[in-house]
Design a protein around this motif. Structure first.
Motif, PDB file in Angstrom:
ATOM      1  N   LEU A  11       0.800  -1.222   0.000  1.00 35.39           N
ATOM      2  CA  LEU A  11       0.000   0.000   0.000  1.00 35.39           C
ATOM      3  C   LEU A  11       0.836   1.276   0.000  1.00 35.39           C
ATOM      4  CD1 LEU A  11      -2.787  -1.084   2.493  1.00 35.39           C
ATOM      5  CD2 LEU A  11      -2.897  -0.994   0.005  1.00 35.39           C
ATOM      6  N   ASP A  12       2.130   1.152   0.180  1.00 42.13           N
ATOM      7  CA  ASP A  12       2.973   2.348   0.182  1.00 42.13           C
ATOM      8  C   ASP A  12       3.035   3.013  -1.182  1.00 42.13           C
ATOM      9  OD1 ASP A  12       3.506   1.972   2.828  1.00 42.13           O
ATOM     10  OD2 ASP A  12       5.369   0.884   2.470  1.00 42.13           O
ATOM     11  N   ILE A  13       2.886   2.266  -2.236  1.00 45.44           N
ATOM     12  CA  ILE A  13       3.000   2.855  -3.562  1.00 45.44           C
ATOM     13  C   ILE A  13       1.689   3.493  -4.013  1.00 45.44           C
ATOM     14  CG2 ILE A  13       4.845   1.319  -4.279  1.00 45.44           C
ATOM     15  CD1 ILE A  13       2.735  -0.247  -5.900  1.00 45.44           C
ATOM     16  N   ARG A  14       0.604   3.218  -3.334  1.00 48.15           N
ATOM     17  CA  ARG A  14      -0.683   3.801  -3.702  1.00 48.15           C
ATOM     18  C   ARG A  14      -0.815   5.162  -3.037  1.00 48.15           C
ATOM     19  NH1 ARG A  14      -3.540  -0.273  -6.277  1.00 48.15           N
ATOM     20  NH2 ARG A  14      -2.773  -2.313  -5.720  1.00 48.15           N
ATOM     21  N   LYS A  15      -1.089   6.154  -3.830  1.00 47.01           N
ATOM     22  CA  LYS A  15      -1.205   7.523  -3.335  1.00 47.01           C
ATOM     23  C   LYS A  15      -2.665   7.934  -3.314  1.00 47.01           C
ATOM     24  CE  LYS A  15       3.237   8.218  -3.313  1.00 47.01           C
ATOM     25  NZ  LYS A  15       4.003   8.233  -2.135  1.00 47.01           N
ATOM     26  N   LEU A  16      -3.022   8.661  -2.262  1.00 48.89           N
ATOM     27  CA  LEU A  16      -4.376   9.205  -2.203  1.00 48.89           C
ATOM     28  C   LEU A  16      -4.489  10.394  -3.150  1.00 48.89           C
ATOM     29  CD1 LEU A  16      -5.130   9.228   1.623  1.00 48.89           C
ATOM     30  CD2 LEU A  16      -6.194   7.803  -0.102  1.00 48.89           C
ATOM     31  N   PRO A  17      -5.609  10.552  -3.808  1.00 51.12           N
ATOM     32  CA  PRO A  17      -5.790  11.749  -4.640  1.00 51.12           C
ATOM     33  C   PRO A  17      -5.915  12.993  -3.767  1.00 51.12           C
ATOM     34  CG  PRO A  17      -7.747  10.374  -4.689  1.00 51.12           C
ATOM     35  CD  PRO A  17      -6.712   9.625  -3.929  1.00 51.12           C
ATOM     36  N   ILE A  18      -5.676  14.141  -4.346  1.00 51.80           N
ATOM     37  CA  ILE A  18      -5.654  15.395  -3.597  1.00 51.80           C
ATOM     38  C   ILE A  18      -7.009  15.691  -2.950  1.00 51.80           C
ATOM     39  CG2 ILE A  18      -6.160  16.817  -5.612  1.00 51.80           C
ATOM     40  CD1 ILE A  18      -3.744  17.917  -2.949  1.00 51.80           C
ATOM     41  N   ASN A  19      -8.098  15.330  -3.620  1.00 53.48           N
ATOM     42  CA  ASN A  19      -9.400  15.607  -3.034  1.00 53.48           C
ATOM     43  C   ASN A  19      -9.678  14.726  -1.822  1.00 53.48           C
ATOM     44  OD1 ASN A  19      -9.490  13.441  -4.725  1.00 53.48           O
ATOM     45  ND2 ASN A  19     -11.407  13.972  -5.702  1.00 53.48           N
ATOM     46  N   ALA A  20      -9.150  13.510  -1.788  1.00 51.40           N
ATOM     47  CA  ALA A  20      -9.290  12.665  -0.598  1.00 51.40           C
ATOM     48  C   ALA A  20      -8.449  13.206   0.545  1.00 51.40           C
ATOM     49  CB  ALA A  20      -8.884  11.237  -0.928  1.00 51.40           C
ATOM     50  N   MET A  21      -7.248  13.703   0.229  1.00 50.41           N
ATOM     51  CA  MET A  21      -6.404  14.280   1.279  1.00 50.41           C
ATOM     52  C   MET A  21      -7.043  15.521   1.874  1.00 50.41           C
ATOM     53  SD  MET A  21      -2.646  13.638  -0.391  1.00 50.41           S
ATOM     54  CE  MET A  21      -1.946  14.950   0.525  1.00 50.41           C
ATOM     55  N   VAL A  22      -7.667  16.359   1.043  1.00 49.32           N
ATOM     56  CA  VAL A  22      -8.334  17.565   1.541  1.00 49.32           C
ATOM     57  C   VAL A  22      -9.499  17.189   2.441  1.00 49.32           C
ATOM     58  CG1 VAL A  22      -9.745  19.531   0.798  1.00 49.32           C
ATOM     59  CG2 VAL A  22      -7.579  19.073  -0.300  1.00 49.32           C
ATOM     60  N   SER A  23     -10.232  16.151   2.084  1.00 48.79           N
ATOM     61  CA  SER A  23     -11.356  15.713   2.906  1.00 48.79           C
ATOM     62  C   SER A  23     -10.885  15.169   4.255  1.00 48.79           C
ATOM     63  CB  SER A  23     -12.153  14.648   2.159  1.00 48.79           C
ATOM     64  OG  SER A  23     -13.242  14.214   2.927  1.00 48.79           O
ATOM     65  N   ILE A  24      -9.817  14.387   4.244  1.00 44.10           N
ATOM     66  CA  ILE A  24      -9.277  13.847   5.495  1.00 44.10           C
ATOM     67  C   ILE A  24      -8.702  14.969   6.354  1.00 44.10           C
ATOM     68  CG2 ILE A  24      -7.450  12.369   6.444  1.00 44.10           C
ATOM     69  CD1 ILE A  24      -7.926  10.550   3.975  1.00 44.10           C
ATOM     70  N   LEU A  25      -7.995  15.905   5.743  1.00 39.44           N
ATOM     71  CA  LEU A  25      -7.442  17.034   6.501  1.00 39.44           C
ATOM     72  C   LEU A  25      -8.535  17.937   7.065  1.00 39.44           C
ATOM     73  CD1 LEU A  25      -4.344  18.043   4.371  1.00 39.44           C
ATOM     74  CD2 LEU A  25      -4.371  17.012   6.634  1.00 39.44           C
ATOM     75  N   HIS A  26      -9.687  17.983   6.403  1.00 39.84           N
ATOM     76  CA  HIS A  26     -10.814  18.759   6.924  1.00 39.84           C
ATOM     77  C   HIS A  26     -11.276  18.175   8.254  1.00 39.84           C
ATOM     78  CE1 HIS A  26     -14.514  21.076   6.972  1.00 39.84           C
ATOM     79  NE2 HIS A  26     -15.197  19.941   7.105  1.00 39.84           N
ATOM     80  N   ARG A  27     -11.344  16.874   8.339  1.00 34.08           N
ATOM     81  CA  ARG A  27     -11.746  16.222   9.590  1.00 34.08           C
ATOM     82  C   ARG A  27     -10.689  16.404  10.675  1.00 34.08           C
ATOM     83  NH1 ARG A  27     -14.224  10.856   6.690  1.00 34.08           N
ATOM     84  NH2 ARG A  27     -15.718  12.047   5.461  1.00 34.08           N
TER      85      ARG A  27
END
Length: 122
Positions: A11-27
């Motif tokens: 799973l280290d090579i799989r990157k989250l898309p920017i919109n998923a990171m923004v959603s997680i950072l919002h929480r």
């Protein structure tokens, strides 16, 4: 019974898309804001009894207090802007497409730092 071995997905090579990171950072920023607000209220409540100590606490003279206050400002601005972004998407004002989501995510991050520098350093 034929048992199959588990496959390592790496799973280290799989990157989250920017919109998923923004959603997680919002929480995460919402949780951080709760703790920062408790810290600020504690600082103010501890100094209400002593009038001469009240204004130095609000001025944040120590370096650690300034750093914590700046992190709180960034977290609060980001949380508000990301919340507005989520509301615009939920009300279908900006749409649900992937490209619009990525562009609005990048705009949220960029505008967070622009607003932070405008409010805190000008």
């Amino acid at each position: 019974m034929n048992k199959k071995n588990l496959i390592n997905l790496d799973l280290d090579i799989r990157k989250l898309p920017i919109n998923a990171m923004v959603s997680i950072l919002h929480r995460i920023s919402g949780i951080m804001n709760i703790f920062f607000l408790m810290w600020i209220v504690k600082k103010i409540c501890c100094t209400v009894e002593y009038r001469e100590k009240f204004f130095p606490v609000l001025s944040f003279r120590s370096c650690s207090s300034k750093i914590i206050f700046y992190i709180f400002c960034i977290s609060f601005i980001y949380h508000v802007l990301s919340g507005v972004r989520h509301m615009l998407i939920d009300f279908n004002i900006i749409g649900y497409s992937i490209t619009i989501s990525k562009v609005s995510s990048v705009l949220t991050i960029i505008s967070t730092f622009i607003i932070f520098f405008l409010l805190c350093f000008l």
